[in-house]
Design an enzyme around this catalytic site. Structure first.
Site, PDB file in Angstrom:
ATOM      1  N   ASP A 110       0.864  -1.021   0.190  1.00 39.31           N
ATOM      2  CA  ASP A 110      -0.008   0.106  -0.044  1.00 39.31           C
ATOM      3  C   ASP A 110       0.832   1.339   0.249  1.00 39.31           C
ATOM      4  O   ASP A 110       1.776   1.459   1.227  1.00 39.31           O
ATOM      5  CB  ASP A 110      -0.904   0.311   1.008  1.00 39.31           C
ATOM      6  CG  ASP A 110      -2.356   0.827   1.414  1.00 39.31           C
ATOM      7  OD1 ASP A 110      -1.940   1.998   0.014  1.00 39.31           O
ATOM      8  OD2 ASP A 110      -2.465   1.364   2.248  1.00 39.31           O
ATOM      9  N   ASP A 306      -2.594   5.326  -5.594  1.00 45.17           N
ATOM     10  CA  ASP A 306      -2.532   4.394  -4.623  1.00 45.17           C
ATOM     11  C   ASP A 306      -2.545   2.870  -4.772  1.00 45.17           C
ATOM     12  O   ASP A 306      -3.273   2.412  -5.628  1.00 45.17           O
ATOM     13  CB  ASP A 306      -3.954   5.151  -3.717  1.00 45.17           C
ATOM     14  CG  ASP A 306      -3.377   4.879  -2.521  1.00 45.17           C
ATOM     15  OD1 ASP A 306      -2.929   4.006  -2.435  1.00 45.17           O
ATOM     16  OD2 ASP A 306      -4.955   4.958  -1.520  1.00 45.17           O
TER      17      ASP A 306
END
Length: 645
Positions: A110, A306
């Site tokens: 992430d 992201d």
């Protein structure tokens, strides 16, 4: 004649199958001679997949372009495999080992998070995940991070704590600890002492997800990338490469690489926002720019990448313009409802199931950066498959509510190597096959790594189990021989009477999880085993192929053996009994050219029969002319005497 041709075709099919799939077995065998049984509890590292050469059944050619490690400061890299699938699981994971002896965890990669955390053994409000919780008491090198002015402290002012809340309102909180983190024995990067979070509570999606936790790659004091850079053990960069639609997997590199010459770059301003942003100025659909002011992509946090987000989200004006431009190009497709009635998805049917052919149906999309460079998006970068209608697709780009931020999730960079060059404040993009990128990143001959004595008092720290030197040896692949068949046996914890009516559906789900066509998966045997069900499966080459490539074979075995197949709850969970690889025997000249020889014989027989039929027809016609010669209407015919009755 028709029956003769049908018989000949059946004869050809029988012998073609027979000569292509004479198997020789290659599988693990235990010391007592029984089939190799896989222990689901052992910590195993998935070895890299090899890039397929032009012929899928031969070995990799060294003449292909390789991605080399960066020579800047000659710092090592951590080459790590990515698992799972973006749209099936909603994320990609990698494997980390924490502690001494190492405890394995599957962590979501992430770039929007700046802390790495796993469930702690003391956590009573943590969900059930892929691996057991981290047990600090079992690690001889674990140390809690003492409370100081540099961190938030617990109520007793003894230990540092962390807390994170995400956009979907899931939360994670716990204490901070420090321990040795290992990246696998294929990594040239030695194990390092890293600060990480030990969860005491998790809510929302974090509680229900299959993955154990998060690997934070964002910017921040707790980021694992910042830790490694501050230690001076890697260059200030990392790379991610997500697999394509329906394939999954991929690769990750912690540290620098030498980027390909045709990599497309965009500037990334670390002062602009705490996230990884790019300088997006325009979006083109079918070669025409959207009628937008470039500032629309610069609102709030700007345009950010992201990796933990599945889809892409545009500001309202940009989304409406993008949607209209896409729909304007799709005259031949039929608009349909989305798979979930709770969402107003924009979907189309009639496009066909092969995503590689969709570029002729769906328009090309380009993202134009401030420096003028363009990133081409293929249909898989802005579409997802309709889960209920075959050959239908839906837009994977949505409106970001009233938020002016442009958020680009993993779907936009599928089959794209993304190079986060933090040192030079830029991000690079390079289109490639991410599921096969491992071979281009792999460094042959790298010995398994062990931590040095400086990591703690225990100098004999155990690393993750050593694996065989190559994927082929580890998984029992038959060397230079072609792979003709893969079989595996499993037990499902569901009643057989309930299962046998849905075996064809189960085969479809297994094919989807293995990333192959459903026509390649066949059931060989099934039976009732108490309250459970036993099934043996057979995987064969696709279509007209005469073998299964090494890349596909390793991927299939890895997904099955490492329990990465996620089947619907109606089929329960599965336990793998054993698997077996069967290689097609090397064919002789006669076997290789059998089909051509038989076809030639068929043609010869057909020619002979045709010639014979023509001769019979010609002879019969000539005789008829002799028996009934043609006479003109006005010809003189001699009188014939009438015969008495």
């Amino acid at each position: 004649m028709a029956r003769l041709i049908q018989f000949t075709i059946l004869f050809i099919q029988f012998f073609y199958y027979y000569y292509n799939y004479i198997p020789t077995t290659a599988h693990g065998v235990s010391s007592n001679g029984t089939s190799f049984l896989l222990d689901s509890s052992r910590s195993a590292m998935i070895l890299p997949l090899f890039l397929s050469p032009p012929s899928p059944c031969t070995k990799f050619s060294n003449t292909r372009r390789l991605l080399q490690r960066s020579n800047v400061n000659a710092l090592p890299n951590a080459h790590m495999r990515l698992h799972d699938d973006l749209l099936i699981n909603g994320y990609y994971t990698t494997r980390l080992w924490i502690g001494t002896p190492p405890q394995r965890f599957a962590l979501i990669v992430d770039t929007g998070s700046s802390v790495t955390y796993v469930p702690c053994s003391s956590c009573e409000q943590c969900g059930r995940h892929q691996d057991p919780k981290f047990q600090p008491d079992l690690s001889s090198t674990y140390q809690p991070v003492k409370c100081s002015i540099d961190c938030n402290c617990d109520d007793e002012k003894e230990q540092c704590v962390y807390e994170r809340q995400y956009a979907e309102m899931s939360t994670s909180s716990g204490v901070l600890g420090e321990d040795i983190i290992s990246f696998g024995n294929l990594s040239a990067l030695a194990p390092q002492r890293i600060v990480f979070g030990c969860e005491n509570m998790e809510t929302g999606d974090l509680y229900s997800q299959h993955a154990d936790g998060i690997m934070g790659l964002g910017r921040g004091d707790l980021s694992i990338v910042d830790h490694l850079v501050d230690k001076g053990v890697i260059n200030d960069s990392f790379s991610l490469c997500y697999g394509g639609m329906g394939i999954g997997g991929g690769a990750m590199v912690l540290g620098g690489i030498s980027p390909p010459s045709d990599m497309v770059f965009s500037q990334s301003d670390p002062v602009r926002s705490p996230y990884y942003n790019i300088d997006l100025k325009e979006i083109h659909v079918a070669g025409k720019p959207l009628p937008l002011n470039p500032t629309v992509f610069d609102g709030k946090h700007g345009t950010i990448l992201d990796s933990g987000t599945t889809y892409a989200y545009l500001p309202e004006a940009a989304f409406v313009s993008f949607k209209d431009a896409i729909m304007k190009e799709l005259h031949s497709l039929k608009p349909i409802h989305g798979p979930d009635p709770n969402y107003n998805d924009i979907c189309f049917s009639g496009a066909g199931s092969d995503i590689s052919q969709q570029s002729s149906t769906f328009p090309a999309v380009e993202m134009v950066f401030g420096n003028g460079q363009k990133l081409l998006l293929s249909p898989e970068n802005y579409l997802f498959r309709h889960s209920k209608v075959h050959g239908a697709y839906c837009l994977g780009i949505f409106q970001n509510g009233k938020d002016p931020t442009t958020l680009l999730g993993g779907i936009v960079v599928r089959n794209t190597l993304v190079f986060y060059d933090r040192e030079n404040s830029k991000i690079g993009f390079w289109k490639t096959n991410c599921s096969e990128l491992w071979e281009r990143l792999h460094v042959d001959g790298a010995p398994p790594l062990v931590p040095s004595s400086s990591y703690g008092n225990n100098s004999s720290t155990e690393m993750p189990p050593s694996m065989a030197p190559t994927d082929q040896q580890h998984y029992g692949l038959p060397g230079e021989k072609k792979i003709g068949q893969i079989t595996f046996e499993m037990m499902l914890n569901v009643n057989y009477s309930d299962l046998k009516l849905h075996i064809s559906e189960l085969a479809e789900f297994i094919a989807q999880e293995l990333g192959i066509n459903s026509s390649q998966v066949h059931m060989l045997n099934s039976m009732e085993k108490g309250n459970a069900s036993y099934i043996e499966w057979d995987v064969v080459p696709s279509g007209s192929a005469d073998c299964i490539s090494n890349v596909t074979a390793i991927s299939i075995i890895a997904r099955v053996a490492e329990y990465h197949m996620q089947l619907p709850d109606t089929f329960g969970s599965y336990h793998l009994i054993n698997w077996e690889i069967k290689a097609a025997a090397k064919r002789t000249w006669w076997q290789q050219h059998f089909l051509l020889v038989v076809l030639a014989c068929v043609c010869a027989v057909a020619f002979i029969f045709g010639s014979l039929a023509f001769g019979i027809w010609f002879t019969w016609g000539h005789r008829q002319q002799v028996l009934n010669p043609y006479k003109p209407v006005d010809a003189v015919v001699p009188e014939q005497e009438l015969q008495p009755l």
